[in-house]
Scaffold this active site. Sequence first.
Site, PDB file in Angstrom:
ATOM      1  N   ASP A  10      80.083 125.625   1.149  1.00 25.96           N
ATOM      2  CA  ASP A  10      80.673 124.511   1.902  1.00 25.96           C
ATOM      3  C   ASP A  10      82.106 124.918   2.256  1.00 25.96           C
ATOM      4  OD1 ASP A  10      81.058 121.857   2.925  1.00 25.96           O
ATOM      5  OD2 ASP A  10      82.072 121.302   1.070  1.00 25.96           O
ATOM      6  N   CYS A 184      78.162 113.936   5.261  1.00 24.15           N
ATOM      7  CA  CYS A 184      79.136 114.977   4.918  1.00 24.15           C
ATOM      8  C   CYS A 184      79.064 115.089   3.404  1.00 24.15           C
ATOM      9  CB  CYS A 184      80.542 114.565   5.359  1.00 24.15           C
ATOM     10  SG  CYS A 184      81.843 115.656   4.729  1.00 24.15           S
TER      11      CYS A 184
HETATM   12  N1  DGL Z   1      81.592 118.968   3.517  1.00 26.04           N
HETATM   13  C1  DGL Z   1      81.427 119.337   4.864  1.00 26.04           C
HETATM   14  C2  DGL Z   1      80.364 118.573   5.581  1.00 26.04           C
HETATM   15  O1  DGL Z   1      79.389 118.234   4.940  1.00 26.04           O
HETATM   16  C3  DGL Z   1      82.599 119.734   5.690  1.00 26.04           C
HETATM   17  C4  DGL Z   1      83.793 118.888   5.710  1.00 26.04           C
HETATM   18  C5  DGL Z   1      84.905 119.551   6.461  1.00 26.04           C
HETATM   19  O2  DGL Z   1      85.278 120.656   6.099  1.00 26.04           O
HETATM   20  O3  DGL Z   1      85.402 118.961   7.433  1.00 26.04           O
HETATM   21  O4  DGL Z   1      80.427 118.344   6.749  1.00 26.04           O
END
Ligand code: DGL
Length: 268
Positions: A10, A184
């Site tokens: 991630d 997210c």
């Molecule tokens: N945790 C990530 C997602 O699921 C990314 C968040 C990011 O870096 O903006 O989209």
Amino acid sequence: MDNRPIGVFDSGVGGLTVVKELLQHGPNEQIIYFGDTARVPYGSKSKETVTKYAKQIIRFLLTKDVKGLIVACNTISSNSLGELQHTFNIPIMGVVEPGAFMAADATHNQRVGVIGTEATIASQAYQKLIQKQNHQVEIFGQACPLFVPLVEEGWLTDSVTYQIVQKYLASLQEAKIDTLVLGCTHYPLLASVIQEIMGDQVTLINPALETVERFLRELQKIKGLRENKTPPKHEFYVSDNPRKFCEIGTRILSYPMNSVTQVNIETY
Ligand code: DGL
């Protein structure tokens, strides 16, 4: 059997919400995690940049001899998954399709909200996949760009967090949704605040569990599960100073993260 580790990655700590499910449902599997803490957030970046970053991370994880990958990031999953699967000859599972499946299954009034980064919402990936399951569902997308920095900062239940969540979710409250996708991987960490603001009648969808279950089933099909009986030793890597990652990661996983290694990801 395949005793090699599973790679999970991630942009930061968010993917640890997927690791948490993997630790519980595939406790015999070894995990190599990468959090791109030097370049977080991904959600405000272009598809080209996100894809380039994801490829660098995968090239790094391949040096650890991983047998498969979970893209524990909705931004990458919704913008780059097809290209990554095309480029690398290894099982790669994203989080968006499992989340869309859960949402289409959970809604009763056919009104589903999706919250995510700007890049995830702009990609329309959830919208398309939910409607593919059930074309009667109406989807209400809302980008919440301030949620990721709040989580990376560890401000999970502060009063400023309540205010920001309230402001972003106001339009979804009005839309009378009965299901809300946490699109997210950082957002499950704000779930208690989000649930309180949306009310108990709204079902929150965290794609992590369905993702992990699908991935383990896929491994099982190709006889790819780990059968070594010694407890797996997980490894965590980041692209910036590990201190904050260790702190928040330990809170998320209730797993002592005393060894987190910094990697220069630009060289991959
Ligand atoms: N945790 C990530 C997602 O699921 C990314 C968040 C990011 O870096 O903006 O989209």
